[in-house]
Design a protein around this motif. Structure first.
Motif, short mmCIF file in Angstrom:
data_model
loop_
_atom_site.label_atom_id
_atom_site.label_comp_id
_atom_site.label_asym_id
_atom_site.label_seq_id
_atom_site.Cartn_x
_atom_site.Cartn_y
_atom_site.Cartn_z
N PRO A 128 0.78 -1.24 0.00
CA PRO A 128 0.00 0.00 0.00
C PRO A 128 0.81 1.29 0.00
CG PRO A 128 -0.04 -1.00 2.16
CD PRO A 128 0.68 -1.96 1.26
N HIS A 129 2.03 1.28 0.51
CA HIS A 129 2.81 2.52 0.62
C HIS A 129 4.12 2.36 -0.15
CE1 HIS A 129 -0.06 3.81 3.59
NE2 HIS A 129 0.13 2.69 4.25
N VAL A 130 4.11 2.84 -1.37
CA VAL A 130 5.29 2.72 -2.23
C VAL A 130 5.97 4.08 -2.29
CG1 VAL A 130 6.11 2.06 -4.51
CG2 VAL A 130 4.03 1.04 -3.59
N SER A 131 7.27 4.09 -2.10
CA SER A 131 7.99 5.36 -2.13
C SER A 131 8.08 5.90 -3.55
CB SER A 131 9.41 5.18 -1.56
OG SER A 131 10.22 4.48 -2.48
N GLU A 132 8.28 7.19 -3.62
CA GLU A 132 8.44 7.85 -4.91
C GLU A 132 9.67 7.32 -5.64
OE1 GLU A 132 9.02 12.40 -6.35
OE2 GLU A 132 7.38 11.99 -4.95
N THR A 133 10.72 7.02 -4.87
CA THR A 133 11.96 6.50 -5.44
C THR A 133 11.72 5.16 -6.14
OG1 THR A 133 13.21 7.59 -3.68
CG2 THR A 133 14.34 5.85 -4.91
N VAL A 134 10.96 4.29 -5.50
CA VAL A 134 10.66 2.98 -6.10
C VAL A 134 9.80 3.16 -7.34
CG1 VAL A 134 9.42 0.79 -5.75
CG2 VAL A 134 10.97 1.65 -3.99
N LEU A 135 8.79 4.02 -7.26
CA LEU A 135 7.94 4.25 -8.43
C LEU A 135 8.75 4.80 -9.60
CD1 LEU A 135 4.72 5.71 -6.80
CD2 LEU A 135 5.05 3.43 -7.77
N GLU A 136 9.67 5.70 -9.33
CA GLU A 136 10.53 6.25 -10.39
C GLU A 136 11.40 5.14 -10.98
OE1 GLU A 136 10.60 9.00 -11.99
OE2 GLU A 136 9.33 10.25 -10.74
N ALA A 137 11.94 4.27 -10.12
CA ALA A 137 12.79 3.18 -10.60
C ALA A 137 11.99 2.20 -11.47
CB ALA A 137 13.42 2.45 -9.41
N VAL A 138 10.77 1.88 -11.05
CA VAL A 138 9.93 0.98 -11.83
C VAL A 138 9.56 1.64 -13.16
CG1 VAL A 138 7.65 -0.13 -11.91
CG2 VAL A 138 9.06 -0.33 -9.86
N ALA A 139 9.23 2.91 -13.11
CA ALA A 139 8.89 3.64 -14.34
C ALA A 139 10.06 3.64 -15.31
CB ALA A 139 8.48 5.07 -14.01
N GLY A 140 11.26 3.81 -14.79
CA GLY A 140 12.45 3.77 -15.63
C GLY A 140 12.70 2.39 -16.21
N ALA A 141 12.53 1.36 -15.38
CA ALA A 141 12.74 -0.01 -15.84
C ALA A 141 11.76 -0.39 -16.94
CB ALA A 141 12.61 -0.98 -14.66
N LEU A 142 10.54 0.10 -16.82
CA LEU A 142 9.51 -0.21 -17.81
C LEU A 142 9.50 0.78 -18.98
CD1 LEU A 142 6.59 -1.21 -15.42
CD2 LEU A 142 8.00 -2.72 -16.83
N ARG A 143 10.40 1.76 -18.92
CA ARG A 143 10.52 2.77 -19.98
C ARG A 143 9.20 3.50 -20.24
NH1 ARG A 143 14.96 0.65 -24.23
NH2 ARG A 143 16.47 0.03 -22.69
N LEU A 144 8.61 3.97 -19.15
CA LEU A 144 7.34 4.67 -19.27
C LEU A 144 7.56 6.10 -19.74
CD1 LEU A 144 5.55 3.57 -15.96
CD2 LEU A 144 5.54 2.44 -18.19
N ASP A 145 6.64 6.60 -20.56
CA ASP A 145 6.71 8.00 -20.96
C ASP A 145 6.07 8.84 -19.85
OD1 ASP A 145 3.88 7.97 -21.28
OD2 ASP A 145 4.04 7.58 -23.43
N ASP A 146 6.05 10.15 -20.03
CA ASP A 146 5.55 11.04 -18.98
C ASP A 146 4.09 10.77 -18.61
OD1 ASP A 146 8.00 12.28 -18.75
OD2 ASP A 146 7.47 13.95 -20.07
N LEU A 147 3.27 10.51 -19.60
CA LEU A 147 1.85 10.23 -19.35
C LEU A 147 1.68 8.93 -18.58
CD1 LEU A 147 -1.05 11.18 -19.85
CD2 LEU A 147 -1.02 9.88 -21.97
N GLU A 148 2.40 7.91 -18.98
CA GLU A 148 2.33 6.61 -18.29
C GLU A 148 2.89 6.72 -16.88
OE1 GLU A 148 2.89 3.49 -21.96
OE2 GLU A 148 4.65 4.61 -21.26
N ARG A 149 3.94 7.48 -16.73
CA ARG A 149 4.56 7.68 -15.40
C ARG A 149 3.56 8.34 -14.46
NH1 ARG A 149 10.16 8.08 -14.16
NH2 ARG A 149 10.49 7.77 -16.37
N GLY A 150 2.87 9.36 -14.95
CA GLY A 150 1.86 10.03 -14.14
C GLY A 150 0.74 9.08 -13.75
N TYR A 151 0.34 8.24 -14.69
CA TYR A 151 -0.72 7.27 -14.42
C TYR A 151 -0.27 6.25 -13.38
CZ TYR A 151 -4.58 4.07 -15.40
OH TYR A 151 -5.69 3.26 -15.29
#
Length: 118
Positions: free
Chosen positions: A62-85
């Motif tokens: 339930p509580h994911v840090s911003e750092t982890v979310l950024e790392a996952v977004a980078g690993a999945l190569r998300l664009d800005d819209l996907e990252r926001g989602y």
């Protein structure tokens, strides 16, 4: 738990679209049961444990840090819209003004207030 299901669906769909060679993961041969990256590959790229990533994808963290979310977004190569989602799905919804639960007021039984010591 709808929100958690949406998060898992989103993460799985983003994993499925990446080929291991596109993400810089060495292909070890053999048949893959899922299209795209495996959970452990995303976890490795994001710098988190496979168990942690699996819990995130299953909506059990339930509580994911911003750092982890950024790392996952980078690993999945998300664009800005996907990252926001991703951030929107991963963050618990906070109630807006006027939609919060009222504070619980402790209740005292009437008999307890009438009792007087003798």
């Amino acid at each position: 738990m709808k929100q958690n299901g949406e998060l898992g669906d989103f993460l799985r769909s983003r994993r499925a679209r990446l080929r291991p060679e596109d993400a810089g993961v060495a292909f070890r041969g053999g048949a893959r049961r899922v299209p795209g990256l495996r959970r452990e590959e995303v976890a490795h790229l994001a710098g988190v444990s496979t168990d942690y990533y699996a819990r995130l994808e299953q909506g059990r963290h339930p509580h994911v840090s911003e750092t982890v979310l950024e790392a996952v977004a980078g690993a999945l190569r998300l664009d800005d819209l996907e990252r926001g989602y991703l951030f929107e799905l991963a963050r618990p919804k906070t109630p807006g003004p006027g939609r919060h639960r009222p504070a619980r007021v402790p209740r005292v039984r009437p008999a307890a207030t009438l009792a007087t010591p003798s």
